[in-house]
Design an enzyme around this catalytic site. Structure first.
Site, PDB file in Angstrom:
ATOM      1  N   GLY A  11       0.765  -1.246   0.000  1.00 19.88           N
ATOM      2  CA  GLY A  11       0.000   0.000   0.000  1.00 19.88           C
ATOM      3  C   GLY A  11       0.791   1.288   0.000  1.00 19.88           C
ATOM      4  N   VAL A  63      -3.867  -7.067  -5.878  1.00 20.37           N
ATOM      5  CA  VAL A  63      -4.503  -8.154  -5.118  1.00 20.37           C
ATOM      6  C   VAL A  63      -5.703  -8.774  -5.829  1.00 20.37           C
ATOM      7  CG1 VAL A  63      -3.693  -7.438  -2.826  1.00 20.37           C
ATOM      8  CG2 VAL A  63      -5.877  -6.547  -3.706  1.00 20.37           C
ATOM      9  N   ALA A  93     -12.512   1.971  -3.342  1.00 19.02           N
ATOM     10  CA  ALA A  93     -13.924   1.959  -3.706  1.00 19.02           C
ATOM     11  C   ALA A  93     -14.076   2.965  -4.846  1.00 19.02           C
ATOM     12  CB  ALA A  93     -14.802   2.349  -2.529  1.00 19.02           C
ATOM     13  N   TYR A 153     -18.591   8.000   3.951  1.00 19.95           N
ATOM     14  CA  TYR A 153     -17.675   6.849   4.003  1.00 19.95           C
ATOM     15  C   TYR A 153     -18.364   5.608   3.428  1.00 19.95           C
ATOM     16  CZ  TYR A 153     -13.464   4.448   5.537  1.00 19.95           C
ATOM     17  OH  TYR A 153     -12.283   3.748   5.566  1.00 19.95           O
ATOM     18  N   LYS A 160     -14.663  -1.898   5.875  1.00 18.75           N
ATOM     19  CA  LYS A 160     -13.797  -1.878   7.067  1.00 18.75           C
ATOM     20  C   LYS A 160     -14.389  -2.719   8.199  1.00 18.75           C
ATOM     21  CE  LYS A 160     -10.418   0.829   5.583  1.00 18.75           C
ATOM     22  NZ  LYS A 160      -9.119   0.223   5.185  1.00 18.75           N
ATOM     23  N   LEU A 192      -3.172  10.466  -0.143  1.00 17.43           N
ATOM     24  CA  LEU A 192      -3.671  10.457  -1.524  1.00 17.43           C
ATOM     25  C   LEU A 192      -5.124   9.964  -1.570  1.00 17.43           C
ATOM     26  CD1 LEU A 192      -2.832  10.855  -4.548  1.00 17.43           C
ATOM     27  CD2 LEU A 192      -2.195   8.439  -4.567  1.00 17.43           C
TER      28      LEU A 192
HETATM   29  C1  1JT Z   1     -10.487   4.786   0.687  1.00 17.98           C
HETATM   30  C2  1JT Z   1     -10.506   6.163   0.439  1.00 17.98           C
HETATM   31  C3  1JT Z   1     -10.355   4.306   1.971  1.00 17.98           C
HETATM   32  C4  1JT Z   1     -10.402   7.050   1.498  1.00 17.98           C
HETATM   33  C5  1JT Z   1     -10.270   6.556   2.778  1.00 17.98           C
HETATM   34  C6  1JT Z   1     -10.243   5.196   3.026  1.00 17.98           C
HETATM   35  N1  1JT Z   1     -10.092   5.004   4.360  1.00 17.98           N
HETATM   36  C7  1JT Z   1     -10.046   6.219   4.943  1.00 17.98           C
HETATM   37  N2  1JT Z   1     -10.144   7.153   3.987  1.00 17.98           N
HETATM   38  C8  1JT Z   1     -10.171   8.571   4.236  1.00 17.98           C
HETATM   39  C9  1JT Z   1     -11.580   8.977   4.538  1.00 17.98           C
HETATM   40  C10 1JT Z   1     -12.524   8.944   3.541  1.00 17.98           C
HETATM   41  C11 1JT Z   1     -13.840   9.321   3.807  1.00 17.98           C
HETATM   42  C12 1JT Z   1     -14.180   9.730   5.062  1.00 17.98           C
HETATM   43  C13 1JT Z   1     -13.213   9.760   6.038  1.00 17.98           C
HETATM   44  C14 1JT Z   1     -11.910   9.374   5.771  1.00 17.98           C
HETATM   45  C15 1JT Z   1     -10.639   6.738  -0.927  1.00 17.98           C
HETATM   46  C16 1JT Z   1     -10.391   5.711  -2.005  1.00 17.98           C
HETATM   47  C17 1JT Z   1     -11.093   4.431  -1.692  1.00 17.98           C
HETATM   48  C18 1JT Z   1     -10.567   3.810  -0.420  1.00 17.98           C
HETATM   49  O1  1JT Z   1     -15.483  10.088   5.288  1.00 17.98           O
HETATM   50  C19 1JT Z   1     -15.839  11.416   5.312  1.00 17.98           C
HETATM   51  C20 1JT Z   1     -14.894   9.252   2.744  1.00 17.98           C
END
Ligand code: 1JT
Length: 260
Positions: A11, A63, A93, A153, A160, A192
């Protein structure tokens, strides 16, 4: 602390990646590391970042392609002989799934998010098993949206939740091999992945205002927790999700803005 230990890190995309913060913490304590990258466009980034890490290895691994996974572990087996830890810091996603209402999630977006963000942990644990001959530690990255509703999210929260549950089932299966499996639930970071998210700036402000520690988490703090979890200091901890979020998750009702 990790002298004579080898680890595999999934990652790293750039210098802000949580995976890279984990790698730096582990490398500073003497671990020898293998890095995987997803897609040719990230190859150069990862090679540049890891260029001055002694004895490190960089291999491609998407993966969703089992042949990639098999080849990556074969390279690590050949170069390192055994594996002591694995850090899983990958999620995906489709962008449309991380905005609007969760009820609009398509089957395809659901499957993609769960496949890449959750199933991959089990897939990699199985692939790592034959190399973890001396026991081992597996660590993945989660987020509060697994447990409570966080605007936008959406399907990542469901993914998750599956990741955290997988952590518990894997911990039971692999415990007999002295392999521990834990997740870190990190507070939001300006990575990112997070960049693509609408309202990220407001969310970081909300955390800084409401978390017990009155600030956001730094990537190096997540890296240091990963270091603890892959080290022998955490030798009786398995199946857990450890929050590294300045205490944000313990709050029930937010204090009023003018109370410091
Ligand atoms: C992904 C993305 C997984 C952003 C992510 C993630 N896990 C944490 N974040 C940051 C995040 C995103 C949102 C959020 C809070 C934190 C983007 C690409 C796909 C996988 O909610 C407000 C949406």
């Amino acid at each position: 602390m990790l002298e004579n230990k080898t680890g595999m890190i999934f990652g790293v995309a750039n210098q802000r990646s949580i995976a890279w913060a984990c790698a730096q913490a582990c490398a500073e304590r003497g671990a020898r590391l293998a890095f995987t990258y997803q897609g040719e466009r990230l190859k150069e980034n990862v090679e540049k970042l890891t260029a001055n890490l002694d004895g490190s290895l960089v291999v491609p691994c998407d993966v969703t392609n089992q042949a990639d996974v098999d080849a990556a572990f074969q390279s690590v087996g050949k170069e390192f002989g055994k594996l002591d830890f694995l850090i899983h810091s990958i999620a995906f996603a489709p962008k449309e799934a991380l905005e609007g209402e969760f009820v609009m999630t398509t089957r395809e977006a659901f499957q993609t998010a769960l496949d890449i963000s959750a199933f991959s942990l089990t897939q990699l644990a199985l692939a790592a098993l034959p190399l973890m001959t001396d026991g081992g530690s597996i660590v993945s990255m989660s987020y509060y949206g697994a447990e409570k509703v966080v605007p936008n999210y959406n399907v990542m929260g469901v993914a998750k939740a599956a990741l955290e549950s997988s952590t518990r089932y894997l911990a039971e299966d692999l415990g007999k091999h002295n392999i521990r499996v834990n997740a870190i639930s990190a507070g939001p970071l300006n990575t990112l992945s997070a960049r693509g998210v609408k309202g990220m700036g407001a969310m970081l402000k909300h955390i800084a205002a409401n978390a017990p520690m009155r600030r956001n988490v730094e990537a190096r703090e997540v890296g240091n927790t990963a270091l603890f979890l892959v080290s022998d200091l955490s030798s009786a901890i398995t199946g857990e999700t450890i929050y590294v979020d300045c205490g944000f998750n313990i709050i029930g009702i937010q204090r009023h803005f003018d109370e410091t």
